[in-house]
Design an enzyme around this catalytic site. Structure first.
Site, PDB file in Angstrom:
ATOM      1  N   ASP A  52       0.826  -1.211   0.000  1.00 43.11           N
ATOM      2  CA  ASP A  52       0.000   0.000   0.000  1.00 43.11           C
ATOM      3  C   ASP A  52       0.865   1.268   0.000  1.00 43.11           C
ATOM      4  OD1 ASP A  52      -2.111  -1.855   0.442  1.00 43.11           O
ATOM      5  OD2 ASP A  52      -1.869  -1.687   2.611  1.00 43.11           O
ATOM      6  N   GLU A  76     -11.634   0.219  -2.489  1.00 43.27           N
ATOM      7  CA  GLU A  76     -10.746   0.746  -1.438  1.00 43.27           C
ATOM      8  C   GLU A  76      -9.607   1.505  -2.121  1.00 43.27           C
ATOM      9  OE1 GLU A  76      -9.454  -2.787   0.634  1.00 43.27           O
ATOM     10  OE2 GLU A  76      -8.319  -3.539  -1.071  1.00 43.27           O
TER      11      GLU A  76
HETATM   12  O1  FUB Z   1      -3.064  -3.669   3.590  1.00 38.71           O
HETATM   13  C1  FUB Z   1      -4.324  -3.918   4.157  1.00 38.71           C
HETATM   14  C2  FUB Z   1      -5.402  -3.575   3.198  1.00 38.71           C
HETATM   15  O2  FUB Z   1      -5.243  -4.330   2.007  1.00 38.71           O
HETATM   16  C3  FUB Z   1      -5.387  -2.149   2.734  1.00 38.71           C
HETATM   17  O3  FUB Z   1      -5.896  -1.256   3.679  1.00 38.71           O
HETATM   18  C4  FUB Z   1      -6.163  -2.279   1.500  1.00 38.71           C
HETATM   19  O4  FUB Z   1      -6.119  -1.170   0.667  1.00 38.71           O
HETATM   20  C5  FUB Z   1      -5.554  -3.517   0.887  1.00 38.71           C
HETATM   21  O5  FUB Z   1      -4.385  -3.241   0.191  1.00 38.71           O
END
Ligand code: FUB
Length: 378
Positions: A68, A278
């Protein structure tokens, strides 16, 4: 954050040892442009995905797993704020319970392709009174001599909130605040500072990110594990809120950053190839606001554009095709006048929760569209 279906890798591939993968990946050479892109390495030495594909880019870092990646340039140096992936004990599920990150470590480089520095722990979950676990995708911002680290974590009730911590140094250590940001919820905060100095936070994520449980304005503990379950209705949208001048709280109630189709209609919940899941990120190019985001279960990074930071954002296309691994999460940052996509995949581990960062150049075409990037090459 999930791997319950669609592109789940075989158990055998998933058990490939990280050590073996690291050794294999270490055989690659990189492009002279310093992006880490693969070049004409001999076929025998070049790492390949489990599907036999070549990788567009090689990992920035091989020492620890960072996912991320939110990249910024501070003081002429590149700083990357990401999730510090660890191999925990919680079984995998569709809510991402196996993403058990407990701290943040900032990575910095003097240039694209430069040697990465792994800084000491910048913030640990044990230092944050309101947080219990799962320090997921963070971001950072700078204003008036202070660096701000924004991060989601679950509170003792298992509800994701967003916190902010401060430092006089971009790499930390960061000093936490006793409470999360008021009226914050869900995951994946990213902070954009506009040319006029106004700062905005974009955030949210469905499924394990819990955004669907806030559909009525309050957290519903019995709400859906996935989405609203209404394919023919508007999808859940990312949230946006302007930050106060002190960068520590929202200056207003969060609102939807609406993503619409070419006819101005909101993208629908059933439109999994295009709707928001997301990883919202904002960048501005030639006066246009670009909102990019992950589609989660269809594994794309898409983008939509608007004339204001609040939207509505008109869907434009794909930034990144699916990477190796279930999740896809990115940032788009300008470094020395060129634009770069920072992203992650699972090249080094082939395990969905142990991810490595990558970077490649991103091109805005003359008409304002973004050239789609293929992270895997046949
Ligand atoms: O890294 C944990 C979660 O997985 C992140 O918050 C999301 O965006 C996904 O990448």
């Amino acid at each position: 954050m999930l791997n319950g279906f669609t592109r789940m890798k075989s158990a055998a591939a998933g058990l490939m040892s990280a050590a073996a993968a690291l050794a294999l990946a270490g055989c690659a050479t990189t492009a002279s442009d310093g992006t880490g892109s693969t070049t004409g390495t001999s076929a025998a030495a070049e790492p390949r995905s489990p599907d036999g594909m070549r990788y567009l880019s090689q990992p920035i870092l091989r020492d620890i797993y960072i996912a991320d990646p939110s990249a910024h340039v501070f003081n002429n140096r590149i700083y990357i704020y990401g999730s510090h992936d660890i191999d925990g004990t919680t079984p995998e599920d569709d809510l991402g319970s196996h993403f058990e990150m407990r701290d943040y470590q900032v990575i910095s480089m003097d240039r694209i392709g430069g040697t990465p520095t792994v800084h000491p722990v910048a913030l640990d979950v044990s230092q944050v009174p309101w947080a219990s676990k799962q320090m997921w995708a963070p971001d950072a911002a700078y204003r008036n001599g202070t660096y701000y680290l924004y991060f989601p974590a679950k509170d003792p009730q298992g509800i994701f909130r967003i916190g902010v911590a401060t430092s006089t140094r971009p790499e930390g250590p960061f000093t936490q605040r006793p409470q999360p940001i008021q009226n914050s919820y869900s995951i994946d905060p990213s902070v954009f500072i506009d040319d006029d100095g106004a700062a905005y936070m974009y955030f949210g994520g469905i499924w394990g990110g819990q955004l669907q449980r806030w559909a009525n304005g309050r957290f519903d503990p019995n709400g859906s594990n996935t989405d609203l379950g209404r394919d023919d209705q508007p999808a859940l949208m990312p949230r946006v809120a302007r930050l106060r001048d002190d960068m520590l709280e929202f200056a207003e109630a969060p609102r939807e950053a609406m993503i619409v189709d070419e006819n101005g209609r909101p993208l629908l919940g059933g439109d999994h190839d295009r709707r928001f899941f997301e990883a919202a990120w904002m960048h501005k190019h030639n006066g246009t606001y670009y909102l990019s985001y992950s589609t989660g279960d269809t594994h794309f990074i898409n983008y939509a554009t608007a004339r204001t930071p609040y939207g509505p954002f008109t869907f434009r296309g794909r930034v990144l095709n699916p990477v190796q691994g279930w999740t896809s999460h990115h940032s788009i940052t300008q470094v020395n006048g060129r634009w770069y996509l920072f992203y992650h995949d699972t090249q080094l581990s082939n395990r969905t929760h142990l991810r490595n960062m990558k970077v490649t150049e991103l091109v805005h075409e003359a008409d304002g569209t973004i050239r789609t990037i293929d992270p895997l090459i046949r």
